[in-house]
Design a protein around this motif. Structure first.
Motif, mmCIF file in Angstrom:
data_model
loop_
_atom_site.group_PDB
_atom_site.id
_atom_site.type_symbol
_atom_site.label_atom_id
_atom_site.label_comp_id
_atom_site.label_asym_id
_atom_site.label_seq_id
_atom_site.Cartn_x
_atom_site.Cartn_y
_atom_site.Cartn_z
ATOM 1 N N ARG A 308 0.846 -1.188 0.000
ATOM 2 C CA ARG A 308 0.000 0.000 0.000
ATOM 3 C C ARG A 308 0.881 1.237 0.000
ATOM 4 N NH1 ARG A 308 -2.410 0.559 4.716
ATOM 5 N NH2 ARG A 308 -3.928 2.078 3.963
ATOM 6 N N PRO A 310 0.726 5.627 0.097
ATOM 7 C CA PRO A 310 -0.129 6.801 0.326
ATOM 8 C C PRO A 310 -0.116 7.730 -0.889
ATOM 9 C CG PRO A 310 1.966 7.086 1.436
ATOM 10 C CD PRO A 310 1.977 5.692 0.877
ATOM 11 N N THR A 311 -1.191 8.487 -1.063
ATOM 12 C CA THR A 311 -1.261 9.523 -2.092
ATOM 13 C C THR A 311 -1.548 10.856 -1.403
ATOM 14 O OG1 THR A 311 -3.637 9.224 -2.487
ATOM 15 C CG2 THR A 311 -2.118 7.891 -3.809
ATOM 16 N N ASN A 313 -3.645 13.702 -0.326
ATOM 17 C CA ASN A 313 -5.061 14.066 -0.157
ATOM 18 C C ASN A 313 -6.013 13.094 -0.847
ATOM 19 O OD1 ASN A 313 -4.270 16.339 1.265
ATOM 20 N ND2 ASN A 313 -4.309 17.661 -0.539
ATOM 21 N N GLY A 314 -5.657 11.840 -0.893
ATOM 22 C CA GLY A 314 -6.520 10.853 -1.528
ATOM 23 C C GLY A 314 -6.333 9.492 -0.887
ATOM 24 N N PRO A 315 -7.153 8.505 -1.296
ATOM 25 C CA PRO A 315 -7.001 7.151 -0.746
ATOM 26 C C PRO A 315 -5.685 6.529 -1.206
ATOM 27 C CG PRO A 315 -8.554 7.145 -2.575
ATOM 28 C CD PRO A 315 -8.227 8.581 -2.304
ATOM 29 N N SER A 316 -5.189 5.590 -0.432
ATOM 30 C CA SER A 316 -3.957 4.908 -0.802
ATOM 31 C C SER A 316 -4.175 4.042 -2.038
ATOM 32 C CB SER A 316 -3.465 4.041 0.362
ATOM 33 O OG SER A 316 -4.433 3.029 0.658
ATOM 34 N N VAL A 317 -3.087 3.693 -2.697
ATOM 35 C CA VAL A 317 -3.143 2.798 -3.856
ATOM 36 C C VAL A 317 -2.289 1.578 -3.554
ATOM 37 C CG1 VAL A 317 -3.550 4.638 -5.526
ATOM 38 C CG2 VAL A 317 -1.207 3.985 -4.952
ATOM 39 N N THR A 318 -2.596 0.455 -4.200
ATOM 40 C CA THR A 318 -1.848 -0.784 -4.006
ATOM 41 C C THR A 318 -1.020 -1.066 -5.246
ATOM 42 O OG1 THR A 318 -3.554 -1.685 -2.540
ATOM 43 C CG2 THR A 318 -2.011 -3.249 -3.528
ATOM 44 N N LYS A 336 -1.833 10.148 -10.207
ATOM 45 C CA LYS A 336 -1.837 10.514 -8.788
ATOM 46 C C LYS A 336 -0.847 11.646 -8.482
ATOM 47 C CE LYS A 336 -4.835 7.349 -7.822
ATOM 48 N NZ LYS A 336 -6.223 7.736 -7.427
#
Length: 391
Positions: A308, A310-311, A313-318, A336
């Motif tokens: 995982r 982090p981005t 100001n957004g949801p994390s990406v996998t 992103k």
């Protein structure tokens, strides 16, 4: 400003740049001096304020290619205090002071009345008397420069920030009339035009700013205590400025018509905002892409894993980490990153950093000892020595 002042003032010397300075060099010199002598940084210092006016005046001329060309041509024409002889020779020289009828008083800093047009505007007005010649023209307001500091996130997403500016504007005390009672009278010498024409012999006439009203066309019977009859005074105002998304550190943004108000119905100048961007504890930036360094375990790098990330100001990406991923490998999470000028987004560049544990449990140490025994025949430095021998 009189034409004499326009010719005699050395704007290159004011900004401390050579005559062949590039536009970028002129801007850099102006920005440095403007920050040093800005009235907000030198409150109550009259000499600093006067110096700031000179710097702004020089930038208004040299920073505009058309005005700079006119200025250079005028300086070349009157470079030694008189007309230079033409190709045909002869001694067509006379004193510059005679040409301009003595020292004339200038107007406010930040503009000039048309360059060579002031010299030759009334050249062929034969027999012209007081008040003849060119009408007082509208004058564009000064360009204003300011600075703003944004957070990393504000720079990426854009922000609206309050900005306090100081510039020359119509005096509020006298409503720009220059007269304490608000009732200036029309100058009888130039009949309100702000300029006078005079004969110079041979049927020619020259046009100069009127010395009695200093080129304003009006005379204050009771000069305003604030602006001393000039009709212009330093004014401070706060405005909301929109900084576009994706702005970078050190970028200079131009906002048309947001600078100092013009004179005599002239357009306002422009506002230039220099942006400074604070750093972020996690993310970095490379053009339109954001960067982040993600630690992974040796097992994840060797065997592969889904990690995982982090981005901003957004949801994390996998992201899928392939088996055998080396330390320092960079992967890409598309879309992103920072906002581009066309509204699309750059990418998030994820760099893998293998984390080496500083403390091991007994079980972990035993497992690593077993791994070392199992890979004892493998020497990752063998190729290094072979290359060193062959070089």
């Amino acid at each position: 400003m009189s034409t004499k002042d326009f010719v005699e003032k050395d704007y290159y010397k004011v900004l401390g740049v050579p005559k062949d300075a590039t536009e970028a060099e002129i801007k850099k010199a102006y920005r440095k001096l403007a920050r040093e002598f800005h009235p907000d940084a030198n409150k109550g210092d009259a000499s600093a304020e006067e110096r700031f006016k000179e710097i702004s005046e020089a930038n208004d001329v040299l920073g505009d290619p058309k005005r700079r060309k006119e200025y250079d041509e005028a300086r070349a024409l009157f470079g030694n205090g008189g007309f230079r002889p033409g190709p045909g020779g002869g001694s067509f020289n006379f004193d510059l002071g005679d040409l301009f009828g003595g020292t004339q008083q200038g107007g406010q800093a930040g503009g000039f009345g048309g360059g060579l047009g002031d010299v030759f505007g009334g050249l062929f007005n034969r027999g012209a008397g007081p008040g003849a010649g060119t009408r007082a023209q509208p004058r564009r307001g000064q360009d204003v420069e300011s600075e703003v500091t944004l957070s990393f996130t504000e720079a990426v997403d854009g922000a609206t920030v309050p900005l306090r500016m100081s510039s020359q504007a119509p005096c509020k005390a006298c409503s720009g009339t220059g007269d304490k009672n608000g009732t200036p009278r029309v100058c009888p010498t130039c009949v309100g035009t702000g300029q006078v024409s005079r004969g110079s012999g041979g049927g020619f006439s020259l046009t100069d700013p009127c010395a009695d009203c200093k080129g304003r066309g009006l005379i204050a019977e009771t000069p305003c205590d604030i602006c001393k009859g000039s009709g212009r005074a330093r004014s401070s105002r706060t405005m909301q400025v929109r900084i576009p998304a994706g702005v970078s550190d050190g970028q200079r943004i131009r906002l048309r018509g947001k600078g100092a108000p013009g004179e005599r119905g002239g357009p306002a100048g422009d506002l230039y905002v220099v942006v400074h961007v604070d750093s972020h504890p996690v993310f970095g930036r490379k053009d339109d892409n954001l960067t982040v360094t993600v630690p992974v375990t040796f097992a994840e790098a060797a065997l592969g894993a889904d990690i995982r990330v982090p981005t901003l100001n957004g949801p994390s990406v996998t992201l899928k980490l392939p088996p055998g991923t080396p330390n320092g490998r960079t992967m890409r999470a598309r879309g992103k990153g920072a906002v581009r000028k066309d509204g699309t987004r750059g990418d998030l560049l994820v760099t893998v950093e293998v984390a080496v544990p500083t403390e091991l449990s007994d079980k972990a140490r035993e497992a690593l000892e077993m791994y070392r025994e199992a890979t004892e025949s493998q020497d990752p430095r063998s190729a290094l020595f072979e290359s060193a021998k062959g070089a």
